[in-house]
Design a protein around this motif. Structure first.
Motif, PDB file in Angstrom:
ATOM      1  N   VAL A 214      -3.960  11.521   2.087  1.00 16.93           N
ATOM      2  CA  VAL A 214      -5.258  11.568   1.408  1.00 16.93           C
ATOM      3  C   VAL A 214      -5.889  12.951   1.564  1.00 16.93           C
ATOM      4  CG1 VAL A 214      -7.617  10.685   1.463  1.00 16.93           C
ATOM      5  CG2 VAL A 214      -5.691   9.101   1.536  1.00 16.93           C
ATOM      6  N   GLU A 215      -5.767  13.521   2.759  1.00 17.37           N
ATOM      7  CA  GLU A 215      -6.313  14.856   2.989  1.00 17.37           C
ATOM      8  C   GLU A 215      -5.622  15.889   2.104  1.00 17.37           C
ATOM      9  OE1 GLU A 215      -8.676  17.838   4.343  1.00 17.37           O
ATOM     10  OE2 GLU A 215      -8.891  15.674   4.607  1.00 17.37           O
ATOM     11  N   ILE A 216      -4.285  15.756   1.979  1.00 21.67           N
ATOM     12  CA  ILE A 216      -3.535  16.676   1.103  1.00 21.67           C
ATOM     13  C   ILE A 216      -4.011  16.550  -0.339  1.00 21.67           C
ATOM     14  CG2 ILE A 216      -1.255  17.165   0.130  1.00 21.67           C
ATOM     15  CD1 ILE A 216      -0.081  16.397   2.875  1.00 21.67           C
ATOM     16  N   LEU A 217      -4.205  15.285  -0.781  1.00 22.99           N
ATOM     17  CA  LEU A 217      -4.688  15.075  -2.142  1.00 22.99           C
ATOM     18  C   LEU A 217      -6.073  15.695  -2.331  1.00 22.99           C
ATOM     19  CD1 LEU A 217      -3.572  11.399  -2.823  1.00 22.99           C
ATOM     20  CD2 LEU A 217      -2.635  13.471  -3.821  1.00 22.99           C
ATOM     21  N   ASN A 218      -6.921  15.555  -1.343  1.00 21.78           N
ATOM     22  CA  ASN A 218      -8.248  16.172  -1.435  1.00 21.78           C
ATOM     23  C   ASN A 218      -8.151  17.688  -1.544  1.00 21.78           C
ATOM     24  OD1 ASN A 218      -9.684  13.757  -1.339  1.00 21.78           O
ATOM     25  ND2 ASN A 218      -9.722  13.730   0.907  1.00 21.78           N
TER      26      ASN A 218
ATOM     27  N   SER B  83      -8.583   8.553  -5.087  1.00 23.27           N
ATOM     28  CA  SER B  83      -8.871   8.861  -3.678  1.00 23.27           C
ATOM     29  C   SER B  83      -9.783   7.800  -3.073  1.00 23.27           C
ATOM     30  CB  SER B  83      -9.524  10.243  -3.572  1.00 23.27           C
ATOM     31  OG  SER B  83      -8.634  11.234  -4.005  1.00 23.27           O
ATOM     32  N   ARG B  84     -10.784   7.376  -3.880  1.00 20.60           N
ATOM     33  CA  ARG B  84     -11.663   6.328  -3.369  1.00 20.60           C
ATOM     34  C   ARG B  84     -10.891   5.028  -3.133  1.00 20.60           C
ATOM     35  NH1 ARG B  84     -15.372   8.710  -7.068  1.00 20.60           N
ATOM     36  NH2 ARG B  84     -14.731   7.249  -8.689  1.00 20.60           N
ATOM     37  N   ASP B  85      -9.931   4.732  -4.054  1.00 24.10           N
ATOM     38  CA  ASP B  85      -9.127   3.511  -3.872  1.00 24.10           C
ATOM     39  C   ASP B  85      -8.303   3.589  -2.592  1.00 24.10           C
ATOM     40  OD1 ASP B  85      -8.429   3.134  -7.433  1.00 24.10           O
ATOM     41  OD2 ASP B  85     -10.140   2.524  -6.202  1.00 24.10           O
ATOM     42  N   LEU B  86      -7.708   4.786  -2.347  1.00 24.47           N
ATOM     43  CA  LEU B  86      -6.915   4.945  -1.129  1.00 24.47           C
ATOM     44  C   LEU B  86      -7.779   4.798   0.118  1.00 24.47           C
ATOM     45  CD1 LEU B  86      -4.565   7.905  -2.110  1.00 24.47           C
ATOM     46  CD2 LEU B  86      -3.907   5.532  -1.699  1.00 24.47           C
TER      47      LEU B  86
ATOM     48  N   ALA C 112       0.834  -1.210   0.000  1.00 22.03           N
ATOM     49  CA  ALA C 112       0.000   0.000   0.000  1.00 22.03           C
ATOM     50  C   ALA C 112       0.864   1.254   0.000  1.00 22.03           C
ATOM     51  CB  ALA C 112      -0.937  -0.017   1.215  1.00 22.03           C
ATOM     52  N   GLN C 113       1.951   1.245   0.815  1.00 21.63           N
ATOM     53  CA  GLN C 113       2.861   2.383   0.844  1.00 21.63           C
ATOM     54  C   GLN C 113       3.505   2.611  -0.517  1.00 21.63           C
ATOM     55  OE1 GLN C 113       2.077   4.322   3.470  1.00 21.63           O
ATOM     56  NE2 GLN C 113       4.248   4.712   3.603  1.00 21.63           N
ATOM     57  N   PHE C 114       3.883   1.515  -1.186  1.00 23.38           N
ATOM     58  CA  PHE C 114       4.526   1.644  -2.503  1.00 23.38           C
ATOM     59  C   PHE C 114       3.555   2.278  -3.512  1.00 23.38           C
ATOM     60  CE2 PHE C 114       7.223   0.774  -5.971  1.00 23.38           C
ATOM     61  CZ  PHE C 114       6.422   0.304  -7.000  1.00 23.38           C
ATOM     62  N   PHE C 115       2.327   1.703  -3.574  1.00 18.14           N
ATOM     63  CA  PHE C 115       1.357   2.256  -4.510  1.00 18.14           C
ATOM     64  C   PHE C 115       1.002   3.696  -4.156  1.00 18.14           C
ATOM     65  CE2 PHE C 115       0.295  -2.335  -5.262  1.00 18.14           C
ATOM     66  CZ  PHE C 115       0.719  -2.355  -6.587  1.00 18.14           C
ATOM     67  N   LEU C 116       0.953   3.964  -2.850  1.00 16.70           N
ATOM     68  CA  LEU C 116       0.631   5.332  -2.430  1.00 16.70           C
ATOM     69  C   LEU C 116       1.720   6.315  -2.863  1.00 16.70           C
ATOM     70  CD1 LEU C 116      -1.298   7.169  -0.929  1.00 16.70           C
ATOM     71  CD2 LEU C 116      -0.071   6.634   1.189  1.00 16.70           C
ATOM     72  N   SER C 117       3.003   5.919  -2.701  1.00 18.64           N
ATOM     73  CA  SER C 117       4.098   6.794  -3.118  1.00 18.64           C
ATOM     74  C   SER C 117       4.091   6.988  -4.627  1.00 18.64           C
ATOM     75  CB  SER C 117       5.447   6.213  -2.660  1.00 18.64           C
ATOM     76  OG  SER C 117       5.695   4.961  -3.300  1.00 18.64           O
ATOM     77  N   GLN C 118       3.779   5.879  -5.370  1.00 24.55           N
ATOM     78  CA  GLN C 118       3.680   6.002  -6.822  1.00 24.55           C
ATOM     79  C   GLN C 118       2.552   6.954  -7.222  1.00 24.55           C
ATOM     80  OE1 GLN C 118       5.661   4.664  -9.222  1.00 24.55           O
ATOM     81  NE2 GLN C 118       7.020   4.069  -7.550  1.00 24.55           N
ATOM     82  N   GLU C 119       1.442   6.831  -6.505  1.00 28.67           N
ATOM     83  CA  GLU C 119       0.292   7.690  -6.797  1.00 28.67           C
ATOM     84  C   GLU C 119       0.623   9.158  -6.543  1.00 28.67           C
ATOM     85  OE1 GLU C 119      -3.333   8.463  -8.282  1.00 28.67           O
ATOM     86  OE2 GLU C 119      -2.322   6.520  -8.141  1.00 28.67           O
ATOM     87  N   ILE C 120       1.305   9.421  -5.428  1.00 27.75           N
ATOM     88  CA  ILE C 120       1.655  10.807  -5.091  1.00 27.75           C
ATOM     89  C   ILE C 120       2.631  11.365  -6.127  1.00 27.75           C
ATOM     90  CG2 ILE C 120       2.842  12.236  -3.371  1.00 27.75           C
ATOM     91  CD1 ILE C 120       1.670  10.387  -1.227  1.00 27.75           C
ATOM     92  N   SER C 121       3.586  10.521  -6.571  1.00 28.29           N
ATOM     93  CA  SER C 121       4.523  10.962  -7.610  1.00 28.29           C
ATOM     94  C   SER C 121       3.779  11.302  -8.898  1.00 28.29           C
ATOM     95  CB  SER C 121       5.554   9.855  -7.861  1.00 28.29           C
ATOM     96  OG  SER C 121       6.402  10.201  -8.909  1.00 28.29           O
ATOM     97  N   GLY C 122       2.792  10.433  -9.243  1.00 30.67           N
ATOM     98  CA  GLY C 122       1.984  10.719 -10.434  1.00 30.67           C
ATOM     99  C   GLY C 122       1.224  12.023 -10.302  1.00 30.67           C
ATOM    100  N   ARG C 123       0.746  12.293  -9.057  1.00 32.40           N
ATOM    101  CA  ARG C 123       0.022  13.543  -8.856  1.00 32.40           C
ATOM    102  C   ARG C 123       0.920  14.763  -9.086  1.00 32.40           C
ATOM    103  NH1 ARG C 123      -4.561  12.240  -5.921  1.00 32.40           N
ATOM    104  NH2 ARG C 123      -5.334  10.337  -6.877  1.00 32.40           N
TER     105      ARG C 123
END
Length: 343
Positions: free
Chosen positions: A139-143, A76-79, A40-51
């Motif tokens: 997630v809050e930052i992304l929102n 965001s829903r996936d997270l 989850a951390q890996f996918f989350l870091s990848q997602e943040i990099s993509g953002r």
């Protein structure tokens, strides 16, 4: 009696396999949870990099903002779903910890070892809680970033609507100005046409009624023989008299035409198609026609006509009135034309 003690020892030893199995199962659950969390951390870091990449490309990809927002909402829903799963797993782990704690309480002999494992499990659970808290913060930052993107899109849409409105107003004003300009130009053309008619009428009155001076279309035409000797650009005496009359008509016309009409009298020189004589100082008919037009302009200037109202042009033999090769056709093509027009 010895047999009884042996049976008691055997019954005491039977707890260890079950305890070991339970601990192994617990460790496997913890390892599984840690693996899930690391993924989850890996996918989350990848997602943040993509953002971050999406945000850097925002200025050049405004047309794709709507799709990006939809993608951000899905991510965001996936997270949030991933966090829900992690929280459920944490709840399960806490339940398992409580169960193990109950078992450990019943096993006084293994209290110290079990206590150390429980402390380790508690530390692991605390660590996972901290990681979950960080994930929630991300997630809050992304929102917040999504909200900022929505505001930017709203501002861009408002600016685009304002620009389209201004563009429509400009188009309307340009169309209106174009119509006004066309009307004004048409009026000027009509007004100049009226003065041209008056001018030609006046020329007919003051110039001698000769067949070699006539009106052709919107031009007043002098046959070259009226003004020049053969192969020459010097106006002869008879031609000078005709030019003086022409100058008087132009001066009279100048007083009548309003200042806002930017008119000129164009003097065009034409020759026939036969080459110039080798004895002539002109190499081509083009040079001869231009020199004759300039001579007429100079004579009009000497008469007092404003040079700004005169234009001299030479056409050589390339604009004939008659395509024939007879002496009469050649005579018609050798001419000086006067045209009243706008500059």
């Amino acid at each position: 009696m010895a047999i009884s003690r042996g049976r008691q020892r055997d019954r005491g030893a039977d707890y260890w396999p079950g305890f070991v199995d339970a601990m192994a199962s617990l460790l496997l659950v913890i390892i599984f949870l840690l693996s899930v969390f690391m993924l989850a951390q890996f996918f989350l870091s990848q997602e943040i990099s993509g953002r971050d990449t999406v945000l850097n490309r925002l200025n050049s990809q405004i047309s794709e903002l709507t799709e990006l927002l939809a993608l951000e909402r899905g991510n965001s829903r996936d997270l949030e779903e991933t966090l829900s799963v992690l929280q459920a797993n944490l709840s399960g782990a806490e339940s398992e910890r409580d169960r193990l704690q109950g078992l450990l309480d019943t096993q006084a002999g293994a209290a110290s070892s079990a206590g150390g494992r429980v402390a380790e499990l508690e530390n692991t659970l605390d660590s996972e809680k901290r990681i979950s808290a960080r994930a929630l913060s991300q997630v809050e930052i992304l929102n917040q970033q999504i909200s900022a993107l929505r505001r930017q899109i709203g501002a861009l849409e408002a600016a685009l609507e304002a620009s389209e409105f201004r563009d429509k107003e400009s188009q309307t004003k340009i169309a209106d100005l174009g119509r006004r300009l066309n009307v004004a130009l048409a009026a000027r053309v009509q007004e100049l046409s009226r003065y041209r008619s008056d001018f030609f009428g006046r020329l007919r009155q003051i110039l001698s009624q000769r067949s070699d001076i006539r009106v052709v279309g919107d031009r007043f035409v002098f046959q070259s023989e009226v003004l020049f000797s053969s192969g020459s650009d010097e106006i002869n005496a008879a031609g000078r008299s005709e030019i003086d009359k022409l100058g008087e008509a132009i001066l009279e016309l100048s007083d009548q035409i309003p200042e806002e009409i930017n008119w000129v009298l164009r003097v065009d020189g034409h020759t026939d198609e036969r080459p110039v004589s080798s004895a002539s100082r002109f190499r081509t008919n083009w040079e001869l026609s231009a020199a004759r037009a300039i001579s007429v302009v100079r004579a009009l200037i000497d008469k007092g006509v404003d040079p700004k109202r005169l234009v001299a042009a030479g056409f050589g033999e390339f604009q004939p009135l008659d395509d024939g090769d007879t002496p009469e056709a050649y005579a018609r093509n050798r001419r000086i034309e006067l045209k009243l027009t706008e500059r």
